[in-house]
Scaffold this active site. Sequence first.
Site, PDB file in Angstrom:
ATOM      1  N   ILE A   1       2.421 -39.823  64.727  1.00 34.42           N
ATOM      2  CA  ILE A   1       3.851 -39.921  64.379  1.00 34.42           C
ATOM      3  C   ILE A   1       4.693 -39.504  65.591  1.00 34.42           C
ATOM      4  CG2 ILE A   1       5.674 -39.120  62.819  1.00 34.42           C
ATOM      5  CD1 ILE A   1       3.511 -40.811  61.404  1.00 34.42           C
TER       6      ILE A   1
ATOM      7  N   TYR B   1     -10.764 -31.386  61.738  1.00 36.57           N
ATOM      8  CA  TYR B   1      -9.542 -31.888  61.101  1.00 36.57           C
ATOM      9  C   TYR B   1      -9.872 -33.107  60.228  1.00 36.57           C
ATOM     10  CZ  TYR B   1      -4.858 -34.043  60.888  1.00 36.57           C
ATOM     11  OH  TYR B   1      -3.688 -34.615  60.470  1.00 36.57           O
TER      12      TYR B   1
ATOM     13  N   GLY C   1       7.795 -28.176  60.209  1.00 39.36           N
ATOM     14  CA  GLY C   1       6.952 -28.938  61.118  1.00 39.36           C
ATOM     15  C   GLY C   1       7.540 -30.298  61.489  1.00 39.36           C
ATOM     16  N   GLN C   2       6.763 -31.060  62.261  1.00 38.87           N
ATOM     17  CA  GLN C   2       7.278 -32.338  62.790  1.00 38.87           C
ATOM     18  C   GLN C   2       7.720 -33.283  61.661  1.00 38.87           C
ATOM     19  OE1 GLN C   2       4.486 -35.106  64.437  1.00 38.87           O
ATOM     20  NE2 GLN C   2       6.042 -36.184  65.639  1.00 38.87           N
TER      21      GLN C   2
ATOM     22  N   GLY D   1       5.436 -26.433  54.558  1.00 40.84           N
ATOM     23  CA  GLY D   1       5.342 -26.892  55.958  1.00 40.84           C
ATOM     24  C   GLY D   1       6.610 -27.614  56.380  1.00 40.84           C
TER      25      GLY D   1
ATOM     26  N   ASP E   1       3.525 -19.633  52.255  1.00 44.95           N
ATOM     27  CA  ASP E   1       2.268 -19.809  52.989  1.00 44.95           C
ATOM     28  C   ASP E   1       1.291 -20.466  52.018  1.00 44.95           C
ATOM     29  OD1 ASP E   1      -0.189 -19.552  54.203  1.00 44.95           O
ATOM     30  OD2 ASP E   1       0.123 -17.485  54.851  1.00 44.95           O
TER      31      ASP E   1
ATOM     32  N   ARG F   1       6.809 -21.119  57.001  1.00 48.01           N
ATOM     33  CA  ARG F   1       5.944 -19.943  57.188  1.00 48.01           C
ATOM     34  C   ARG F   1       6.460 -19.169  58.384  1.00 48.01           C
ATOM     35  NH1 ARG F   1       0.727 -18.357  59.045  1.00 48.01           N
ATOM     36  NH2 ARG F   1       0.731 -20.121  60.461  1.00 48.01           N
TER      37      ARG F   1
ATOM     38  N   LYS G   1      -9.653 -33.735  56.201  1.00 45.44           N
ATOM     39  CA  LYS G   1      -8.815 -34.810  55.647  1.00 45.44           C
ATOM     40  C   LYS G   1      -9.616 -35.707  54.704  1.00 45.44           C
ATOM     41  CE  LYS G   1      -4.853 -33.629  56.971  1.00 45.44           C
ATOM     42  NZ  LYS G   1      -3.835 -33.283  55.982  1.00 45.44           N
TER      43      LYS G   1
END
Length: 320
Positions: free
Chosen positions: A173, A143, A11-12, A8, A53, A35, A147
């Site tokens: 974030i 989500y 991503g951010q 990942g 992935d 990915r 988690k």
Amino acid sequence: MKNILVVGSAGQIGSELTLALRNIYGGDQVVAGVRKTKPSEKLLETGPCEVVDALDKEGLVSVVDKYKVDVIINMAAILSGTGEKNPMLAWDVNMNGLINILELARERKMKQVLVPSSIAVFGPTTPVDNTPQETILKPTTIYGVTKVAGELLGDYYVKKYGMDVRGLRYPGIISHETLPGGGTTDYAVAIYYEAIKNKKYTCFVNEKTRLPMMYMPDCLKATIDLMEADFDKLNYHCDYNVGAMDFTVAEMAESIKKHIPDFEISYEPDFRQDIADSWPNSVDDSAARKDWGWKPDYDLDAMTEDMLKAIGEKHKKGLI
Ligand code: SER
């Protein structure tokens, strides 16, 4: 020496964490696993980059073996907003991706696994102010469900197999390098971009919404400090609360107005209001402070100044 794979990486958080880790351990030591999101030039230029992935275990195995990866960081996730639109996708990516990574780490006897968690583990029955480390975990988003399960699964691998698995409950974030995608806290990033571009923003949660937030430099510091902490000093493993600041959207707008006096904000709450309302106002992170010396550097005004400057420069260059 460590050989790290960040799953990942485009991503951010992944994009900036990969660069920060390369600065510390060397470019070749940190593989960027991407990915479908196109990696930035900086990611491509500073070290190896592979298509990875989390759901493709064989693909993961080949990258891990090629680079002799012994530390794996799983930043691949479907966030809260997207998760509510496609719960099965969130379950698949967040749970099956995680178990692939944990199993691979176990099979290859890796030194460490980092599995991030989130304030989304909390729910409407959790105490909202200064939410304790040990408290009610009954989230109402898919989500959040993944988690909570991820935290328990990580802790299980520590106990059952003696592995080193760690994680933090990230607040929202805020950053200016890579946009977040599909989260409820994304408004706290979008507001700065719109303030620079249009001097106005319509927020999808109401003005009173207060959530725990953190600026990216603190997020990187928290992540790397937890990775570096002495395992024997950790009283928790995959579920450290980490706080930095909390504010309402109205307070954010006031902070922006100190720099852009004619900034205007309006509100059109959507389905994400319920999600935000189910999360804490602030968290008690005394365990992280005690166990591994956590201490944030940025408050709201310091972050606003930095964000507006960085996004303003992008705007001047025509990049946004
Ligand atoms: N930023 C995430 C979200 O809003 C929370 O971890 O979904």
